[in-house]
Design a protein around this motif. Structure first.
Motif, PDB file in Angstrom:
ATOM      1  N   MET A   1       0.852  -1.173   0.000  1.00 38.30           N
ATOM      2  CA  MET A   1       0.000   0.000   0.000  1.00 38.30           C
ATOM      3  C   MET A   1       0.900   1.239   0.000  1.00 38.30           C
ATOM      4  O   MET A   1       1.814   1.354   0.818  1.00 38.30           O
ATOM      5  CB  MET A   1      -0.886  -0.041   1.234  1.00 38.30           C
ATOM      6  N   PRO A   2       0.624   2.208  -0.876  1.00 39.07           N
ATOM      7  CA  PRO A   2       1.462   3.413  -0.932  1.00 39.07           C
ATOM      8  C   PRO A   2       1.228   4.301   0.295  1.00 39.07           C
ATOM      9  O   PRO A   2       0.153   4.250   0.908  1.00 39.07           O
ATOM     10  CB  PRO A   2       0.988   4.117  -2.209  1.00 39.07           C
ATOM     11  N   PRO A   3       2.222   5.121   0.658  1.00 36.53           N
ATOM     12  CA  PRO A   3       2.044   6.025   1.799  1.00 36.53           C
ATOM     13  C   PRO A   3       0.886   6.995   1.571  1.00 36.53           C
ATOM     14  O   PRO A   3       0.613   7.403   0.443  1.00 36.53           O
ATOM     15  CB  PRO A   3       3.361   6.784   1.874  1.00 36.53           C
ATOM     16  N   VAL A   4       0.233   7.370   2.653  1.00 33.63           N
ATOM     17  CA  VAL A   4      -0.881   8.309   2.599  1.00 33.63           C
ATOM     18  C   VAL A   4      -0.321   9.729   2.664  1.00 33.63           C
ATOM     19  O   VAL A   4       0.379  10.071   3.617  1.00 33.63           O
ATOM     20  CB  VAL A   4      -1.850   8.074   3.784  1.00 33.63           C
ATOM     21  N   PRO A   5      -0.590  10.557   1.658  1.00 34.61           N
ATOM     22  CA  PRO A   5      -0.088  11.930   1.698  1.00 34.61           C
ATOM     23  C   PRO A   5      -0.888  12.769   2.691  1.00 34.61           C
ATOM     24  O   PRO A   5      -2.123  12.709   2.704  1.00 34.61           O
ATOM     25  CB  PRO A   5      -0.275  12.433   0.262  1.00 34.61           C
ATOM     26  N   ILE A   6      -0.179  13.521   3.539  1.00 31.91           N
ATOM     27  CA  ILE A   6      -0.859  14.401   4.493  1.00 31.91           C
ATOM     28  C   ILE A   6      -0.142  15.741   4.580  1.00 31.91           C
ATOM     29  O   ILE A   6       1.052  15.853   4.303  1.00 31.91           O
ATOM     30  CB  ILE A   6      -0.969  13.788   5.905  1.00 31.91           C
ATOM     31  N   VAL A   7      -0.904  16.744   4.981  1.00 31.88           N
ATOM     32  CA  VAL A   7      -0.384  18.053   5.351  1.00 31.88           C
ATOM     33  C   VAL A   7      -0.746  18.238   6.814  1.00 31.88           C
ATOM     34  O   VAL A   7      -1.902  18.051   7.196  1.00 31.88           O
ATOM     35  CB  VAL A   7      -1.004  19.185   4.504  1.00 31.88           C
ATOM     36  N   VAL A   8       0.234  18.578   7.642  1.00 34.10           N
ATOM     37  CA  VAL A   8      -0.009  18.785   9.074  1.00 34.10           C
ATOM     38  C   VAL A   8      -0.223  20.268   9.326  1.00 34.10           C
ATOM     39  O   VAL A   8       0.577  21.100   8.913  1.00 34.10           O
ATOM     40  CB  VAL A   8       1.185  18.266   9.914  1.00 34.10           C
ATOM     41  N   ASP A   9      -1.325  20.595   9.991  1.00 36.13           N
ATOM     42  CA  ASP A   9      -1.637  21.954  10.435  1.00 36.13           C
ATOM     43  C   ASP A   9      -1.415  21.968  11.936  1.00 36.13           C
ATOM     44  O   ASP A   9      -2.084  21.229  12.659  1.00 36.13           O
ATOM     45  CB  ASP A   9      -3.077  22.292  10.074  1.00 36.13           C
ATOM     46  N   THR A  10      -0.488  22.774  12.425  1.00 33.96           N
ATOM     47  CA  THR A  10      -0.072  22.684  13.818  1.00 33.96           C
ATOM     48  C   THR A  10       0.101  24.049  14.462  1.00 33.96           C
ATOM     49  O   THR A  10       0.399  25.026  13.789  1.00 33.96           O
ATOM     50  CB  THR A  10       1.255  21.896  13.924  1.00 33.96           C
ATOM     51  N   ASP A  11      -0.056  24.064  15.794  1.00 30.81           N
ATOM     52  CA  ASP A  11       0.201  25.286  16.555  1.00 30.81           C
ATOM     53  C   ASP A  11       1.475  25.172  17.389  1.00 30.81           C
ATOM     54  O   ASP A  11       1.748  26.014  18.233  1.00 30.81           O
ATOM     55  CB  ASP A  11      -0.992  25.663  17.425  1.00 30.81           C
ATOM     56  N   GLY A  12       2.235  24.120  17.166  1.00 26.91           N
ATOM     57  CA  GLY A  12       3.542  24.001  17.807  1.00 26.91           C
ATOM     58  C   GLY A  12       3.547  23.571  19.257  1.00 26.91           C
ATOM     59  O   GLY A  12       4.584  23.637  19.901  1.00 26.91           O
ATOM     60  N   GLY A  13       2.424  23.115  19.781  1.00 28.80           N
ATOM     61  CA  GLY A  13       2.393  22.623  21.153  1.00 28.80           C
ATOM     62  C   GLY A  13       3.012  21.239  21.248  1.00 28.80           C
ATOM     63  O   GLY A  13       3.263  20.580  20.238  1.00 28.80           O
ATOM     64  N   ILE A  14       3.244  20.773  22.453  1.00 30.23           N
ATOM     65  CA  ILE A  14       3.902  19.493  22.667  1.00 30.23           C
ATOM     66  C   ILE A  14       3.122  18.344  22.037  1.00 30.23           C
ATOM     67  O   ILE A  14       3.710  17.420  21.455  1.00 30.23           O
ATOM     68  CB  ILE A  14       4.159  19.239  24.175  1.00 30.23           C
ATOM     69  N   ASP A  15       1.804  18.376  22.101  1.00 27.12           N
ATOM     70  CA  ASP A  15       1.001  17.308  21.500  1.00 27.12           C
ATOM     71  C   ASP A  15       1.159  17.288  19.979  1.00 27.12           C
ATOM     72  O   ASP A  15       1.287  16.228  19.368  1.00 27.12           O
ATOM     73  CB  ASP A  15      -0.467  17.425  21.904  1.00 27.12           C
ATOM     74  N   VAL A  34       3.971  21.203   6.127  1.00 25.43           N
ATOM     75  CA  VAL A  34       3.517  21.575   7.467  1.00 25.43           C
ATOM     76  C   VAL A  34       3.062  23.030   7.418  1.00 25.43           C
ATOM     77  O   VAL A  34       3.767  23.892   6.879  1.00 25.43           O
ATOM     78  CB  VAL A  34       4.650  21.415   8.512  1.00 25.43           C
ATOM     79  N   LEU A  35       1.882  23.300   7.956  1.00 26.68           N
ATOM     80  CA  LEU A  35       1.360  24.656   8.096  1.00 26.68           C
ATOM     81  C   LEU A  35       1.371  25.000   9.573  1.00 26.68           C
ATOM     82  O   LEU A  35       0.775  24.297  10.387  1.00 26.68           O
ATOM     83  CB  LEU A  35      -0.063  24.763   7.549  1.00 26.68           C
ATOM     84  N   VAL A  36       2.065  26.070   9.923  1.00 25.50           N
ATOM     85  CA  VAL A  36       2.200  26.484  11.320  1.00 25.50           C
ATOM     86  C   VAL A  36       1.288  27.681  11.567  1.00 25.50           C
ATOM     87  O   VAL A  36       1.311  28.656  10.817  1.00 25.50           O
ATOM     88  CB  VAL A  36       3.663  26.868  11.632  1.00 25.50           C
ATOM     89  N   THR A  37       0.475  27.597  12.637  1.00 26.96           N
ATOM     90  CA  THR A  37      -0.430  28.682  12.983  1.00 26.96           C
ATOM     91  C   THR A  37      -0.302  29.044  14.456  1.00 26.96           C
ATOM     92  O   THR A  37       0.295  28.324  15.245  1.00 26.96           O
ATOM     93  CB  THR A  37      -1.898  28.301  12.703  1.00 26.96           C
ATOM     94  N   TRP A  38      -0.878  30.150  14.820  1.00 33.74           N
ATOM     95  CA  TRP A  38      -0.954  30.611  16.200  1.00 33.74           C
ATOM     96  C   TRP A  38      -1.790  29.635  17.004  1.00 33.74           C
ATOM     97  O   TRP A  38      -2.676  28.976  16.479  1.00 33.74           O
ATOM     98  CB  TRP A  38      -1.616  31.983  16.191  1.00 33.74           C
ATOM     99  N   GLY A  39      -1.493  29.520  18.286  1.00 32.83           N
ATOM    100  CA  GLY A  39      -2.294  28.655  19.156  1.00 32.83           C
ATOM    101  C   GLY A  39      -1.690  28.577  20.534  1.00 32.83           C
ATOM    102  O   GLY A  39      -1.752  29.538  21.288  1.00 32.83           O
ATOM    103  N   ASN A  40      -1.088  27.447  20.855  1.00 32.44           N
ATOM    104  CA  ASN A  40      -0.526  27.262  22.191  1.00 32.44           C
ATOM    105  C   ASN A  40       0.677  28.163  22.459  1.00 32.44           C
ATOM    106  O   ASN A  40       1.006  28.425  23.611  1.00 32.44           O
ATOM    107  CB  ASN A  40      -0.140  25.794  22.406  1.00 32.44           C
ATOM    108  N   VAL A  41       1.346  28.597  21.406  1.00 35.06           N
ATOM    109  CA  VAL A  41       2.463  29.537  21.517  1.00 35.06           C
ATOM    110  C   VAL A  41       2.372  30.508  20.347  1.00 35.06           C
ATOM    111  O   VAL A  41       1.608  30.303  19.404  1.00 35.06           O
ATOM    112  CB  VAL A  41       3.835  28.808  21.511  1.00 35.06           C
ATOM    113  N   ASP A  42       3.182  31.563  20.391  1.00 36.51           N
ATOM    114  CA  ASP A  42       3.211  32.515  19.285  1.00 36.51           C
ATOM    115  C   ASP A  42       3.687  31.835  18.006  1.00 36.51           C
ATOM    116  O   ASP A  42       4.373  30.805  18.043  1.00 36.51           O
ATOM    117  CB  ASP A  42       4.142  33.684  19.605  1.00 36.51           C
ATOM    118  N   LEU A  43       3.369  32.428  16.887  1.00 35.39           N
ATOM    119  CA  LEU A  43       3.679  31.850  15.583  1.00 35.39           C
ATOM    120  C   LEU A  43       5.173  31.588  15.401  1.00 35.39           C
ATOM    121  O   LEU A  43       5.561  30.517  14.929  1.00 35.39           O
ATOM    122  CB  LEU A  43       3.169  32.768  14.471  1.00 35.39           C
TER     123      LEU A  43
END
Length: 91
Positions: A1-15, A34-43
């Motif tokens: 089975m080929p790898p599943v393509p994904i884009v990760v949208d994250t706020d940079g927290g430990i989880d 990877v798309l980095v956004t504001w959330g648990n810490v500053d951008l």
């Protein structure tokens, strides 16, 4: 089975850092970007966390894009959970 393509949208927290590590190292996943956004810490801190995780995982080839630097609308976040994520996002 080929790898599943994904884009990760994250706020940079430990989880999110743990999830990003998994996505960057699991052969069943094709980490496209990877798309980095504001959330648990500053951008800027969140971007640094993601870049460090990708470098440690041996995946500096994954493109990282900066998203929004604050909430789009109302947010339930009165304060950040620094007791979990620390000031640097990684606790």
């Amino acid at each position: 089975m080929p790898p599943v393509p994904i884009v990760v949208d994250t706020d940079g927290g430990i989880d999110d850092a743990v999830a990003l590590w998994w996505a960057a190292t699991d052969p069943r996943v094709e980490l496209v970007a990877v798309l980095v956004t504001w959330g648990n810490v500053d951008l800027d801190i969140a971007a640094g966390v993601c870049l460090r995780v990708l470098a440690a995982a041996g995946r500096p080839d994954v493109p990282v894009a900066l998203g929004i630097d604050g909430p789009v609308g109302q947010t339930p976040l009165a304060e950040r959970a620094t007791f979990v994520h620390g000031e640097d996002g990684l606790g």
